[in-house]
Write a protein that holds these residues in place. Structure first.
Motif, PDB file in Angstrom:
ATOM      1  N   LYS A 127       0.902  -1.007  -0.076  1.00 49.81           N
ATOM      2  CA  LYS A 127      -0.074   0.007  -0.120  1.00 49.81           C
ATOM      3  C   LYS A 127       0.804   1.233   0.053  1.00 49.81           C
ATOM      4  CE  LYS A 127      -3.789  -2.120   2.546  1.00 49.81           C
ATOM      5  NZ  LYS A 127      -4.668  -2.253   3.449  1.00 49.81           N
ATOM      6  N   ARG A 128       0.483   2.186  -0.673  1.00 49.87           N
ATOM      7  CA  ARG A 128       1.237   3.628  -0.791  1.00 49.87           C
ATOM      8  C   ARG A 128       1.429   4.356   0.480  1.00 49.87           C
ATOM      9  NH1 ARG A 128       1.354   7.615  -5.990  1.00 49.87           N
ATOM     10  NH2 ARG A 128       3.321   8.496  -5.157  1.00 49.87           N
ATOM     11  N   LEU A 129       2.347   4.844   0.799  1.00 47.79           N
ATOM     12  CA  LEU A 129       2.713   5.456   1.918  1.00 47.79           C
ATOM     13  C   LEU A 129       3.283   7.054   1.458  1.00 47.79           C
ATOM     14  CD1 LEU A 129       4.298   3.314   4.725  1.00 47.79           C
ATOM     15  CD2 LEU A 129       1.877   4.420   4.870  1.00 47.79           C
ATOM     16  N   PHE A 130       2.879   8.020   1.822  1.00 51.61           N
ATOM     17  CA  PHE A 130       3.366   9.265   1.920  1.00 51.61           C
ATOM     18  C   PHE A 130       4.248   9.733   3.048  1.00 51.61           C
ATOM     19  CE2 PHE A 130      -0.170   9.260  -0.896  1.00 51.61           C
ATOM     20  CZ  PHE A 130       0.369   9.672  -2.272  1.00 51.61           C
ATOM     21  N   THR A 131       5.355  10.076   2.898  1.00 53.86           N
ATOM     22  CA  THR A 131       6.202  10.675   4.117  1.00 53.86           C
ATOM     23  C   THR A 131       6.725  12.037   4.189  1.00 53.86           C
ATOM     24  OG1 THR A 131       8.221   9.954   2.823  1.00 53.86           O
ATOM     25  CG2 THR A 131       7.131   8.061   4.076  1.00 53.86           C
ATOM     26  N   ALA A 132       6.998  12.269   5.254  1.00 54.19           N
ATOM     27  CA  ALA A 132       7.767  13.778   5.394  1.00 54.19           C
ATOM     28  C   ALA A 132       8.605  13.421   6.542  1.00 54.19           C
ATOM     29  CB  ALA A 132       6.579  14.822   5.796  1.00 54.19           C
ATOM     30  N   THR A 133       9.879  13.861   6.316  1.00 56.32           N
ATOM     31  CA  THR A 133      10.970  13.535   7.105  1.00 56.32           C
ATOM     32  C   THR A 133      11.652  14.810   7.710  1.00 56.32           C
ATOM     33  OG1 THR A 133      11.670  11.715   5.919  1.00 56.32           O
ATOM     34  CG2 THR A 133      13.349  12.659   7.512  1.00 56.32           C
TER      35      THR A 133
END
Length: 110
Positions: A67-73
């Protein structure tokens, strides 16, 4: 001897809109300010310096189920140097710090 502790904080979201709203919320001064940030530690009545060193770096990927995940680091730095809010003679020893974070509700201001 004061020293700095560097952290990498990552957000994982299922939708792009959710990530955008979370990044917007974290950009407020009370969360991750670009300058003059601080972290209040109520357990010992002190304030620690908090610096935003980098981020948010946006990305995306897939979890173990595909499943697609959007990330911010983010990269943040917390100083161990103390800024006392009270009498130094009464400072307790802190072993754990518990912070409460407001739950995210889509579409509602935080």
């Amino acid at each position: 001897v004061p020293y700095d502790i560097d952290y990498q904080v990552q957000l994982f979201c299922r939708s792009l809109q959710h990530r955008t709203e979370l990044v917007s919320r974290l950009a407020r001064f009370e969360y991750l300010p670009e300058r003059f940030g601080f972290l209040a530690v109520p357990q010992d009545n002190t304030v620690r310096r908090l610096d935003l060193m980098g981020g948010p770096e946006m990305g995306s990927g897939r979890d173990a189920d595909g499943k697609r995940l959007f990330t911010a680091t983010y990269r943040i730095r917390v100083s161990t140097e103390l800024f006392l809010l009270g009498d130094p003679e009464t400072l307790p020893t802190v072993k754990t710090i518990d912070l409460e974070v407001d739950p995210y509700v889509p579409g509602q201001p935080g």
